[in-house]
Scaffold this motif. Structure first.
Motif, mmCIF file in Angstrom:
data_model
loop_
_atom_site.group_PDB
_atom_site.id
_atom_site.type_symbol
_atom_site.label_atom_id
_atom_site.label_comp_id
_atom_site.label_asym_id
_atom_site.label_seq_id
_atom_site.Cartn_x
_atom_site.Cartn_y
_atom_site.Cartn_z
ATOM 1 N N GLY A 8 0.936 -1.435 -0.058
ATOM 2 C CA GLY A 8 0.127 0.015 -0.442
ATOM 3 C C GLY A 8 0.575 1.417 0.064
ATOM 4 N N SER A 9 1.607 1.292 0.437
ATOM 5 C CA SER A 9 2.616 2.502 1.076
ATOM 6 C C SER A 9 4.206 2.186 -0.164
ATOM 7 N N GLY A 10 4.697 0.974 -0.869
ATOM 8 C CA GLY A 10 5.314 0.961 -1.580
ATOM 9 C C GLY A 10 5.051 1.645 -2.541
ATOM 10 N N ILE A 63 1.496 6.459 6.152
ATOM 11 C CA ILE A 63 -0.048 6.726 6.367
ATOM 12 C C ILE A 63 -1.077 5.521 5.743
ATOM 13 N N ALA A 64 -1.123 6.106 4.849
ATOM 14 C CA ALA A 64 -1.973 4.922 3.551
ATOM 15 C C ALA A 64 -2.013 3.932 3.285
ATOM 16 N N GLY A 65 0.015 3.371 3.759
ATOM 17 C CA GLY A 65 0.477 1.390 4.143
ATOM 18 C C GLY A 65 -0.616 1.179 5.526
ATOM 19 N N SER A 66 -0.866 1.804 6.384
ATOM 20 C CA SER A 66 -0.972 1.637 7.152
ATOM 21 C C SER A 66 -2.592 0.803 7.368
ATOM 22 N N LEU A 67 -3.245 2.607 6.857
ATOM 23 C CA LEU A 67 -4.973 2.470 6.667
ATOM 24 C C LEU A 67 -5.340 0.885 6.370
ATOM 25 N N GLY A 91 9.242 -1.340 4.716
ATOM 26 C CA GLY A 91 9.507 -0.935 3.174
ATOM 27 C C GLY A 91 10.221 -0.224 3.009
ATOM 28 N N VAL A 92 9.918 1.133 3.868
ATOM 29 C CA VAL A 92 10.207 2.105 3.415
ATOM 30 C C VAL A 92 11.552 2.137 3.853
ATOM 31 N N LEU A 93 11.698 2.253 5.548
ATOM 32 C CA LEU A 93 13.491 1.542 6.364
ATOM 33 C C LEU A 93 14.504 1.371 5.602
#
Length: 310
Positions: free
Chosen positions: A66-68, A83-87, A223-225
């Motif tokens: 969702g985030s990637g 935020i989008a990935g968490s949701l 993914g981001v980190l």
């Protein structure tokens, strides 16, 4: 008060380790904190509500992709993507729960496993977008938040610590709240809870959605980190790992997921340096745990005197 002090000491210790650990263990601990948040989500569903799921890899992958995908294909920044990935993790858990919670016990476990496998196969089928088995790296330019470069070890560790601290304190507040006590009541005696006027379906659905929020946040941050998004995070292995973390540390304890994640990570890491059969070592450790501490390390300590452990 004792519990709050203990949690504060743990967070202070993790912050101190940022300045003390050598680079290898510094990177490992950042990874462990993110995985511990994933295990916290599993603990909300299993440890506090009694939902034995084998589908949490789906929620982790929903957060990660969702985030990637938003970063890779839409050009979204790291913060809104997180935020989008968490949701996305919470939404996927809620959608799964709407169907899976019509079953219970072993049936619920099998249905969640089927959803997770369907999610994994979907990621492989749309490999042109998702990267399939190989996944895709996230560009360094997109891994920036609040002026911090999350590709660097220092900011990455502090971001993982911030996520872990927020998740830990929110979980502590949750289990001490009225809704937290209702979750435990559902785990202990669902029929009696129903007689008291609580709807098991809505309580369990809310607990599963919260669990998915934690898992989605862990996936998005991972993914981001660490700069990689891949379908391997949707495999059954990543549904079993949080279960092992929780069982080892102590189901239904707020610090159990962290303790379990640390011990399991280093048990695998150390044993794999000496033998290729490191899973045999892990299996032996779990056998000892089941025989001598069936409620996990912190759960056993709570039973044997530390009643104040949340």
């Amino acid at each position: 008060m004792k519990a709050l002090i203990l949690h504060g000491v743990v967070l202070a210790g993790l912050l101190a380790l940022h300045f003390l650990l050598p680079i290898y263990h510094h990177g490992n601990l950042a990874r462990i904190m993110v995985l511990a948040v994933f295990a916290m989500g599993y603990n909300i569903a299993f440890g506090y509500t009694g939902l034995l799921s084998l589908g949490h890899a789906l929620f982790l992958a929903a957060g990660m992709f969702g985030s990637g995908l938003l970063i890779q294909h839409v050009g979204l920044g790291a913060l809104p993507a997180l935020i989008a990935g968490s949701l996305a993790g919470a939404a996927m858990a809620a959608l799964t729960g709407l169907l899976a919670l019509r079953t219970a016990g072993v049936s619920f476990m099998i249905v969640t496993l089927m959803f997770a496998q369907a999610g994994y196969l979907t990621l492989l089928y749309f490999g042109a977008v998702t990267g399939g088995d190989e996944g895709f790296p996230l560009p360094a330019a997109a891994r920036q938040a609040f002026g911090f470069d999350l590709t660097q070890p220092g900011p990455r560790y502090l971001a993982a610590l911030a996520l872990f601290a927020a998740g830990l304190l929110a979980q502590l507040a949750l289990v001490r709240s009225r809704f937290g006590r209702i979750m435990v009541a559902m785990r202990e005696n669902e029929e009696r809870s129903r007689m008291l006027g609580y709807n098991p379906f809505t309580v369990k659905l809310a607990a599963l959605a919260l669990s998915g929020l934690y898992a989605g946040a862990a996936g998005a941050f991972y993914g981001v980190l660490f700069g990689y998004v891949g379908a391997s995070f949707a495999t059954i292995q990543y549904s079993i790992l949080p279960m092992l973390y929780v069982l080892l540390g102590g189901a239904g304890t707020t610090l159990g997921p962290l303790l379990g994640a640390v011990l399991m990570f280093y048990l695998i890491d150390l044993s794999s340096t000496y033998t290729s059969a490191h899973l045999l070592v892990v299996g032996g450790a779990l056998l000892v745990l089941v025989l001598f501490a069936p409620k996990g390390i912190l759960g056993t300590l709570r039973d044997r005197g530390l009643k104040w452990l949340p």
